[in-house]
Design a protein around this motif. Sequence first.
Motif, PDB file in Angstrom:
ATOM      1  N   ARG A   1       0.797  -1.214   0.000  1.00 23.08           N
ATOM      2  CA  ARG A   1       0.000   0.000   0.000  1.00 23.08           C
ATOM      3  C   ARG A   1       0.842   1.282   0.000  1.00 23.08           C
ATOM      4  O   ARG A   1       0.532   2.229  -0.750  1.00 23.08           O
ATOM      5  N   PRO A   2       1.912   1.395   0.812  1.00 24.09           N
ATOM      6  CA  PRO A   2       2.692   2.639   0.782  1.00 24.09           C
ATOM      7  C   PRO A   2       3.232   2.959  -0.602  1.00 24.09           C
ATOM      8  O   PRO A   2       3.185   4.116  -1.046  1.00 24.09           O
TER       9      PRO A   2
ATOM     10  N   ARG B   1      10.367   6.135  -7.004  1.00 26.77           N
ATOM     11  CA  ARG B   1       9.006   5.665  -7.274  1.00 26.77           C
ATOM     12  C   ARG B   1       9.002   4.701  -8.425  1.00 26.77           C
ATOM     13  O   ARG B   1       9.884   4.669  -9.250  1.00 26.77           O
TER      14      ARG B   1
ATOM     15  N   GLN C   1       1.977   1.946  -3.436  1.00 34.09           N
ATOM     16  CA  GLN C   1       0.844   2.292  -4.290  1.00 34.09           C
ATOM     17  C   GLN C   1       0.391   3.730  -4.033  1.00 34.09           C
ATOM     18  O   GLN C   1       0.072   4.474  -4.975  1.00 34.09           O
ATOM     19  N   ASP C   2       0.347   4.113  -2.761  1.00 32.61           N
ATOM     20  CA  ASP C   2      -0.037   5.482  -2.421  1.00 32.61           C
ATOM     21  C   ASP C   2       0.928   6.477  -3.042  1.00 32.61           C
ATOM     22  O   ASP C   2       0.517   7.517  -3.573  1.00 32.61           O
ATOM     23  N   ARG C   3       2.215   6.163  -2.945  1.00 26.12           N
ATOM     24  CA  ARG C   3       3.232   7.059  -3.510  1.00 26.12           C
ATOM     25  C   ARG C   3       3.066   7.170  -5.028  1.00 26.12           C
ATOM     26  O   ARG C   3       3.127   8.255  -5.592  1.00 26.12           O
ATOM     27  N   GLU C   4       2.845   6.027  -5.663  1.00 27.72           N
ATOM     28  CA  GLU C   4       2.678   6.013  -7.113  1.00 27.72           C
ATOM     29  C   GLU C   4       1.461   6.842  -7.535  1.00 27.72           C
ATOM     30  O   GLU C   4       1.531   7.637  -8.492  1.00 27.72           O
ATOM     31  N   GLN C   5       0.353   6.671  -6.818  1.00 27.47           N
ATOM     32  CA  GLN C   5      -0.862   7.407  -7.154  1.00 27.47           C
ATOM     33  C   GLN C   5      -0.672   8.911  -6.938  1.00 27.47           C
ATOM     34  O   GLN C   5      -1.149   9.727  -7.734  1.00 27.47           O
ATOM     35  N   ALA C   6       0.019   9.269  -5.848  1.00 25.83           N
ATOM     36  CA  ALA C   6       0.274  10.687  -5.583  1.00 25.83           C
ATOM     37  C   ALA C   6       1.118  11.295  -6.692  1.00 25.83           C
ATOM     38  O   ALA C   6       0.848  12.419  -7.167  1.00 25.83           O
TER      39      ALA C   6
END
Length: 295
Positions: free
Chosen positions: A25-26, A295, A28-33
């Motif tokens: 999840r971390p 990333r 994925q969150d970074r990628e989405q941001a």
Amino acid sequence: MFSDVKHVFLAFALFAVVPASAQNRPMQDREQAWNLLDESLRDGYYEHRQQALAALATVAQPDPDVVKHVVAALQDKEPLVRCQAALALGDLKATSAIPDLKRALDDTPEVSFAAAKALTAMGDPSGVSILVAVLAGKRKDTPGMWTNAMREARKRLHHPESLFLMGSEDAVGAMFGPASMVIPAIKDTADLQGKGTPGRAAAVAYLAKYPNPYAVDVLEWALKDDNRFIRLEAAKDLGDRGDAGSIPKLEALWLDNENIVRDMAAVAILRIVARNGEAGLVQPGPVDPPKISAR
């Protein structure tokens, strides 16, 4: 012993049943941001690109990915975006970007000014002569040193006294800090609109961040400026940087026509006396940290 082994076994068992998506999840969150930020940085509206850079400037520690994206924005086709990129690198204390900022000194006057502010805030002397040129405007009694550098800076900026800051935060917050609270509609006053005052006053504010003692000489010189906002900013910044030798110069402002200038000079003296007359020091900016996972 058996109890310890059982606890370890249970911990591994619990970890094993955590879905792989939760474990990742971390990232994925970074990628989405970053996907969202990349979209803003490529947006056709230059204001959106500026806004993305302003947001990136709030990162407390210079993430190498952040610095890379901001440095890339120094090549944006829109000068206002390049200005924002330069200022963001200064906010990030991105020392790895100093060579890029030095090259930006040869950009348009507005971008050159922004790069000079960023370099000076990081303690690099490359942009100081530009800030002094902006502050000096048409004044002939430039302090002390760097006459040749000043001449070159004036040529680069064409008309440094006419530079006008475009961001209200830079033109008010950086200039006067809490003092802006008691100057009604400060951005709209005639004094601020004339004589390139926001640029000149912000030059004072950024020169105060320059760690060389020469900055104190420039601040003391600025106390004699004919613009009240320049005198106000110089007095405030001498409270940060001045020493016992600055006190007589600040006392001269007790005869100033502006009450807030008189008050700021008095407070600056109080702050210097509280340091036993010692010069205030600029805290060195952080160096770039080791690279973190990309990333």
